[in-house]
Motif scaffolding. Structure first.
Motif, PDB file in Angstrom:
ATOM      1  N   ILE A  44       0.798  -1.339  -0.150  1.00 20.32           N
ATOM      2  CA  ILE A  44      -0.098   0.165  -0.055  1.00 20.32           C
ATOM      3  C   ILE A  44       0.916   1.400  -0.184  1.00 20.32           C
ATOM      4  CG2 ILE A  44      -1.684   1.237   1.430  1.00 20.32           C
ATOM      5  CD1 ILE A  44      -2.865  -1.336   2.300  1.00 20.32           C
ATOM      6  N   THR A  45       1.886   1.147   0.844  1.00 24.27           N
ATOM      7  CA  THR A  45       2.935   2.418   0.936  1.00 24.27           C
ATOM      8  C   THR A  45       3.533   2.678  -0.230  1.00 24.27           C
ATOM      9  OG1 THR A  45       3.074   1.933   3.256  1.00 24.27           O
ATOM     10  CG2 THR A  45       4.720   3.376   2.344  1.00 24.27           C
ATOM     11  N   ALA A  46       4.141   1.589  -1.093  1.00 21.35           N
ATOM     12  CA  ALA A  46       4.496   1.627  -2.270  1.00 21.35           C
ATOM     13  C   ALA A  46       3.663   2.223  -3.378  1.00 21.35           C
ATOM     14  CB  ALA A  46       5.210   0.319  -2.708  1.00 21.35           C
ATOM     15  N   VAL A  48       1.116   3.896  -3.086  1.00 24.97           N
ATOM     16  CA  VAL A  48       0.532   5.583  -2.698  1.00 24.97           C
ATOM     17  C   VAL A  48       1.711   6.530  -2.880  1.00 24.97           C
ATOM     18  CG1 VAL A  48       0.080   7.162  -0.748  1.00 24.97           C
ATOM     19  CG2 VAL A  48      -1.046   5.086  -1.095  1.00 24.97           C
ATOM     20  N   THR A  49       2.891   6.138  -2.547  1.00 28.62           N
ATOM     21  CA  THR A  49       4.330   6.991  -2.654  1.00 28.62           C
ATOM     22  C   THR A  49       5.017   7.107  -4.054  1.00 28.62           C
ATOM     23  OG1 THR A  49       5.734   5.270  -1.739  1.00 28.62           O
ATOM     24  CG2 THR A  49       4.798   6.828  -0.111  1.00 28.62           C
ATOM     25  N   ASP A  50       4.917   6.013  -4.752  1.00 28.18           N
ATOM     26  CA  ASP A  50       5.400   5.798  -5.918  1.00 28.18           C
ATOM     27  C   ASP A  50       4.466   6.238  -7.283  1.00 28.18           C
ATOM     28  OD1 ASP A  50       6.776   5.111  -8.548  1.00 28.18           O
ATOM     29  OD2 ASP A  50       8.182   3.587  -7.423  1.00 28.18           O
ATOM     30  N   SER A  51       4.784   7.212  -7.797  1.00 27.91           N
ATOM     31  CA  SER A  51       3.770   8.156  -8.843  1.00 27.91           C
ATOM     32  C   SER A  51       3.877   7.094 -10.073  1.00 27.91           C
ATOM     33  CB  SER A  51       4.365   9.376  -9.385  1.00 27.91           C
ATOM     34  OG  SER A  51       5.676   9.401 -10.016  1.00 27.91           O
ATOM     35  N   ARG A  52       5.003   6.407 -10.383  1.00 24.87           N
ATOM     36  CA  ARG A  52       4.895   5.204 -11.465  1.00 24.87           C
ATOM     37  C   ARG A  52       3.764   4.086 -11.340  1.00 24.87           C
ATOM     38  NH1 ARG A  52      10.988   3.556 -12.057  1.00 24.87           N
ATOM     39  NH2 ARG A  52      10.727   3.295 -10.023  1.00 24.87           N
ATOM     40  N   LEU A  53       3.441   3.984 -10.013  1.00 28.30           N
ATOM     41  CA  LEU A  53       2.222   3.096  -9.748  1.00 28.30           C
ATOM     42  C   LEU A  53       0.964   3.531  -9.555  1.00 28.30           C
ATOM     43  CD1 LEU A  53       4.293   0.906  -6.961  1.00 28.30           C
ATOM     44  CD2 LEU A  53       4.140   0.571  -9.727  1.00 28.30           C
ATOM     45  N   PHE A  60      -6.308  -1.051  -7.888  1.00 32.19           N
ATOM     46  CA  PHE A  60      -6.968  -2.159  -7.339  1.00 32.19           C
ATOM     47  C   PHE A  60      -6.323  -2.849  -6.426  1.00 32.19           C
ATOM     48  CE2 PHE A  60      -9.632  -1.615 -11.442  1.00 32.19           C
ATOM     49  CZ  PHE A  60     -10.733  -1.239 -10.773  1.00 32.19           C
ATOM     50  N   LEU A  61      -4.799  -3.152  -6.884  1.00 25.36           N
ATOM     51  CA  LEU A  61      -3.861  -3.977  -5.763  1.00 25.36           C
ATOM     52  C   LEU A  61      -3.823  -3.200  -4.411  1.00 25.36           C
ATOM     53  CD1 LEU A  61      -1.952  -6.175  -5.342  1.00 25.36           C
ATOM     54  CD2 LEU A  61      -0.331  -4.700  -6.329  1.00 25.36           C
ATOM     55  N   LYS A  62      -3.731  -1.819  -4.352  1.00 29.25           N
ATOM     56  CA  LYS A  62      -4.065  -1.249  -3.083  1.00 29.25           C
ATOM     57  C   LYS A  62      -5.037  -1.269  -2.247  1.00 29.25           C
ATOM     58  CE  LYS A  62      -4.870   3.094  -3.502  1.00 29.25           C
ATOM     59  NZ  LYS A  62      -4.778   4.622  -3.664  1.00 29.25           N
ATOM     60  N   ASN A  63      -6.355  -1.439  -2.831  1.00 35.11           N
ATOM     61  CA  ASN A  63      -7.539  -1.812  -2.265  1.00 35.11           C
ATOM     62  C   ASN A  63      -7.587  -3.298  -1.908  1.00 35.11           C
ATOM     63  OD1 ASN A  63      -9.594   0.580  -2.374  1.00 35.11           O
ATOM     64  ND2 ASN A  63      -8.640   0.529  -4.292  1.00 35.11           N
ATOM     65  N   ALA A 297       9.718  -0.234  -7.009  1.00 31.86           N
ATOM     66  CA  ALA A 297       9.350   0.648  -6.057  1.00 31.86           C
ATOM     67  C   ALA A 297       9.312   0.296  -4.596  1.00 31.86           C
ATOM     68  CB  ALA A 297       7.539   0.535  -6.141  1.00 31.86           C
ATOM     69  N   LEU A 298       9.460  -0.997  -4.120  1.00 28.45           N
ATOM     70  CA  LEU A 298       9.967  -1.589  -2.897  1.00 28.45           C
ATOM     71  C   LEU A 298      11.280  -1.016  -2.506  1.00 28.45           C
ATOM     72  CD1 LEU A 298       7.671  -4.795  -2.497  1.00 28.45           C
ATOM     73  CD2 LEU A 298       7.183  -2.575  -1.473  1.00 28.45           C
ATOM     74  N   HIS A 299      12.143  -1.534  -3.672  1.00 27.40           N
ATOM     75  CA  HIS A 299      13.531  -1.286  -3.377  1.00 27.40           C
ATOM     76  C   HIS A 299      13.842   0.323  -3.060  1.00 27.40           C
ATOM     77  CE1 HIS A 299      17.889  -1.701  -3.924  1.00 27.40           C
ATOM     78  NE2 HIS A 299      17.962  -0.602  -4.600  1.00 27.40           N
ATOM     79  N   ARG A 300      12.984   1.225  -3.753  1.00 32.39           N
ATOM     80  CA  ARG A 300      13.176   2.525  -3.710  1.00 32.39           C
ATOM     81  C   ARG A 300      12.588   3.031  -2.436  1.00 32.39           C
ATOM     82  NH1 ARG A 300      10.672   5.914  -8.416  1.00 32.39           N
ATOM     83  NH2 ARG A 300      11.352   7.578  -7.267  1.00 32.39           N
TER      84      ARG A 300
END
Length: 307
Positions: A44-46, A48-53, A60-63, A297-300
């Motif tokens: 969820i954090t990745a 929300v914070t990564d504009s490429r996602l 849908f994945l976040k939800n 995104a998780l690595h960043r």
């Protein structure tokens, strides 16, 4: 007198009836629960914070991760407390609330997976129109529809189950679920069970048909792609979703597509552990391992936290 006294509370069983194994079970399921919380929160954090996602797929994945996060939190903390104490007590009203919230989240996840199948279908079948069709407004509407559908279906299940009289015994597994509760009813529960099958079949089969149609369209489109790399990329974007759907359907079918009179406490406990703990824990892993953008995104995110 006991057989005609209305039940005002239920006795919950823990993950293990063997005293020597209680601490081991608590430690194991605490680790799994912490892993599920951490995995879903990171996804969820990745997103929300990564504009490429910021795309429909990751919306849908976040939800879905939020639903999984809540899904495990409804039952596991109480079950861990019960296991540590050897047994626990939950009031009739608390059992109704736990039952209703649990099935809201489970049904919402089911409808969200249908929306995600439609999203993948549009991305592969109509890639040029994908951005226009899968607008933010439509994505929000599909998520709201999933929650409303989940709330209505859970309300039906709760009314159908708790309209039965309970007058003892009152021992259930580690959370309030349909098969163990129906078996505790002191009235004939077969008509209520048939009602669950009838309504559930209409809801589940319609949603399942939409998933099947989406994947038929996806597969037929992918097979006509001239490039092998294009076919592989298209299949890889759907493999995570398909794996989650198969896990969800397998567990739900094993638990709810058989009569409550054939319910086995041991098998029921194992099945409920799998779909209430392990599946929500595996979903973040499935999506992260099969998705390059998510791993980046998780690595960043990790590097930002570290430095």
């Amino acid at each position: 007198m006991f057989n005609h006294t209305r039940v005002t509370q239920f006795i919950l069983r823990g993950f293990s009836d063997i005293p020597e194994w209680r601490l081991v079970a608590v430690l194991f399921f605490s680790l799994v629960y912490a892993f599920a919380l951490l995995g879903n929160i990171l996804v969820i954090t990745a997103v929300v914070t990564d504009s490429r996602l910021h795309s429909p797929m990751y919306f849908f994945l976040k939800n879905l991760c939020f639903v999984d996060l809540s899904y495990t939190s409804v039952t596991i903390p109480k079950a861990l407390e019960t296991t540590l104490q050897g047994s626990g007590v939950i009031s009739y009203f608390e059992c109704v609330i736990q039952f209703y919230i649990f099935f809201i989240l489970g049904s919402t996840e089911y409808f969200l997976l249908t929306a995600m199948a439609y999203d993948r279908c549009m991305a592969i079948y109509r890639p040029l129109l994908y951005g226009a069709v899968m607008s933010q407004r439509l994505c929000c509407a599909l998520v709201v529809l999933a929650w409303v559908g989940g709330a209505l279906y859970a309300a039906f299940l709760a009314l159908n189950t708790f309209s039965l009289p309970f007058c003892g015994p009152n021992v259930v597994e580690h959370f309030c679920d349909i098969p163990p509760l129906m078996r505790l009813s002191c009235a004939d529960f077969h008509s209520s069970e048939e009602m669950v099958f009838a309504v559930g079949s209409c809801v589940i089969m319609n949603s399942f048909a939409l998933k099947v149609l989406s994947y038929i369209r996806i597969i037929s489109t992918v097979l006509w792609m001239p490039s092998v790399d294009g076919r592989w990329k298209a299949f890889s974007t759907c493999s995570s979703h398909l794996t989650t759907v198969l896990l969800f359907y397998t567990n739900a079918s094993f638990t709810y597509l058989k009569s409550a009179s054939q319910y086995s406490p041991t098998q029921g406990c194992l099945a409920s552990i799998f779909y209430s703990i392990l599946t929500p824990s595996l979903n973040p892993v499935i999506y992260c391992l099969r998705n390059r953008d998510m791993k980046v995104a998780l690595h960043r995110l990790y590097c930002q936290r570290k430095f």
